[in-house]
Design an enzyme around this catalytic site. Structure first.
Site, PDB file in Angstrom:
ATOM      1  N   TYR A 258       7.509  -9.702   7.195  1.00 52.96           N
ATOM      2  CA  TYR A 258       7.172  -8.291   7.409  1.00 52.96           C
ATOM      3  C   TYR A 258       7.754  -7.799   8.727  1.00 52.96           C
ATOM      4  O   TYR A 258       7.931  -8.561   9.681  1.00 52.96           O
ATOM      5  CB  TYR A 258       5.660  -8.088   7.419  1.00 52.96           C
ATOM      6  CG  TYR A 258       5.036  -7.988   6.042  1.00 52.96           C
ATOM      7  CD1 TYR A 258       4.974  -6.763   5.382  1.00 52.96           C
ATOM      8  CD2 TYR A 258       4.519  -9.105   5.414  1.00 52.96           C
ATOM      9  CE1 TYR A 258       4.393  -6.667   4.126  1.00 52.96           C
ATOM     10  CE2 TYR A 258       3.935  -9.014   4.152  1.00 52.96           C
ATOM     11  CZ  TYR A 258       3.883  -7.787   3.519  1.00 52.96           C
ATOM     12  OH  TYR A 258       3.323  -7.694   2.265  1.00 52.96           O
TER      13      TYR A 258
ATOM     14  N   ASP B 285       0.827  -1.195   0.000  1.00 52.38           N
ATOM     15  CA  ASP B 285       0.000   0.000   0.000  1.00 52.38           C
ATOM     16  C   ASP B 285       0.867   1.253   0.000  1.00 52.38           C
ATOM     17  O   ASP B 285       2.086   1.193   0.175  1.00 52.38           O
ATOM     18  CB  ASP B 285      -0.924   0.009   1.227  1.00 52.38           C
ATOM     19  CG  ASP B 285      -1.950  -1.112   1.177  1.00 52.38           C
ATOM     20  OD1 ASP B 285      -2.351  -1.487   0.063  1.00 52.38           O
ATOM     21  OD2 ASP B 285      -2.341  -1.600   2.255  1.00 52.38           O
TER      22      ASP B 285
END
Length: 392
Positions: free
Chosen positions: A235, A176
């Site tokens: 992540y 994003d």
């Protein structure tokens, strides 16, 4: 003489009669938790304000230094983890040798050459990965750079459709806006025989110096797909603390212990769970069943300090969250981080995150944490090994 209504008026009347009635407006209410911490848990608004009232510019500056090779995520833990240098040196152990072997001589559609590209980019410099009209996206920049390597047939087809000469880049995960990537994996294929990996690497390096860093480009097997071939995603989320004292709001505590967040996250390790309550903006067909199930290999949280000192010589204190799973749903990491912080502040039980997966509405979880703290560290194509992890 009676005047007949015009054709346009008749059509408008017919459309009004045939159109279905407008659905009643939805009544959005706060999710009613029933556990003992329900009165201490933040509302969605309080959680949003708590997460965004942070010095995120420090995290953006740090990620920019990491992308350009001036800093490293491991430097935040070197004092506490003396083996960090060994882990960093073995980051590439999981890259299969078969991926760097050129494709064999084939004919027809099997004759195409596939290239794997490993890139890093600063999320604050782009409007996300996915190409969108009028926006500065990573995919748009990469595909424009690959336009010079497309084959003649595709170039002619694009010309006939009056489309720009661009390549097609496949990706391991669409990030994003604001999300940084240190090990984003892309793939590009062409039927041209004269294209070399070095040519693609030079084209990408000149696309946006300082914003995109090319780690490697190699020719791989045609069967390679950056998304479907991946076995795990890695992540990392950095949450900065404020210098001033945390404000209280009534009887709700607005402080939390990092160790509590760590205990909450560790309950997810080694389990195949449905994270549909922690997803956002997913299609209805992907809200139930296996499409929402993820297997978490590693989930930890720890205190650390940014290696870049401030002007007064004091390093900023942060909380780092590390997650490794076979797949992640849309905005799942950011919702998971925000919800874990909220539950830790409320003093919830260690299995609070698992219990929330049985909720009936996504308002049971917190709004997504800011994208500035999120970073895609790596994507793996072999079995998971804990040596890739930064937080032990």
């Amino acid at each position: 003489m009676i005047k007949q209504p015009g054709t346009a008026a008749v059509l408008r009347l017919r459309n009004l009669m045939e159109s279905p009635a407008a659905p009643p407006p939805k009544d959005y209410v706060q999710y009613q938790h029933t556990d003992s911490c329900s009165l201490l848990r933040w509302t969605a608004r309080e959680s949003y304000e708590f997460m965004y009232a942070r010095p995120w510019h420090e995290i953006n500056d740090f990620y920019l230094d990491v992308v350009n090779g001036r800093q490293s995520l491991h430097q935040m833990f070197r004092e506490e983890n003396p083996q960090a240098n060994d882990v960093e040196a073995s980051d590439n152990f999981d890259k299969p040798e078969a991926e760097s072997v050129p494709v064999k001589d084939r004919t027809g559609r099997w004759a195409r050459a596939t290239f794997k590209m490993l890139i890093s980019y600063n999320g604050n410099s782009f409007d996300g990965w996915q190409k969108q009209p009028g926006l500065n996206t990573v995919q748009g920049l990469v595909e424009r750079s690959l336009g010079k390597f497309v084959d003649e047939k595709k170039a002619q087809l694009l010309k006939e459709k009056k489309l720009p000469l661009e390549g097609c880049a496949l990706v391991a995960g669409r990030t994003d806006k604001g999300v940084t990537a240190l090990g984003q994996v892309c793939a590009f294929y062409t039927w041209r025989k004269d294209v070399k990996a070095l040519d693609i690497e030079e084209a990408l390096k000149s696309a946006a110096p300082g914003k995109i860093r090319v780690t490697s480009v190699s020719q791989v097997s045609r069967d390679f797909h950056p998304n479907f071939s991946a076995k795990w995603r890695h992540y990392f989320y950095i949450f900065p603390f404020n210098e001033e004292k945390t404000q209280q709001s009534g009887s709700k505590p607005f402080t939390f212990e990092v160790s509590r967040v760590n205990h909450l996250l560790r309950q997810l390790e080694g389990k195949l769970l449905s994270f549909r309550m922690f997803a956002r903006d997913t299609k209805a067909s992907r809200n139930i069943g296996p499409p929402t199930e993820c297997f978490v290999f590693h989930a930890r949280a720890a205190e650390a300090y940014l290696p870049s000192p401030k002007k007064d010589g004091v390093c900023s204190k942060v909380m780092c969250v590390e997650l490794v799973a076979n797949r992640f749903l849309r905005k799942m990491v950011r919702v998971l981080v925000a919800t874990a912080i909220r539950e830790a502040a409320a003093g919830a039980e260690e299995d609070a995150l698992i219990k929330l997966m049985d909720a009936t509405c996504r308002r049971a979880t917190a709004p997504p944490a800011p994208p500035d703290g999120l970073c895609l560290v790596d994507v793996g194509y072999t079995e998971f090994d804990k040596r890739i992890c930064i937080i032990p």
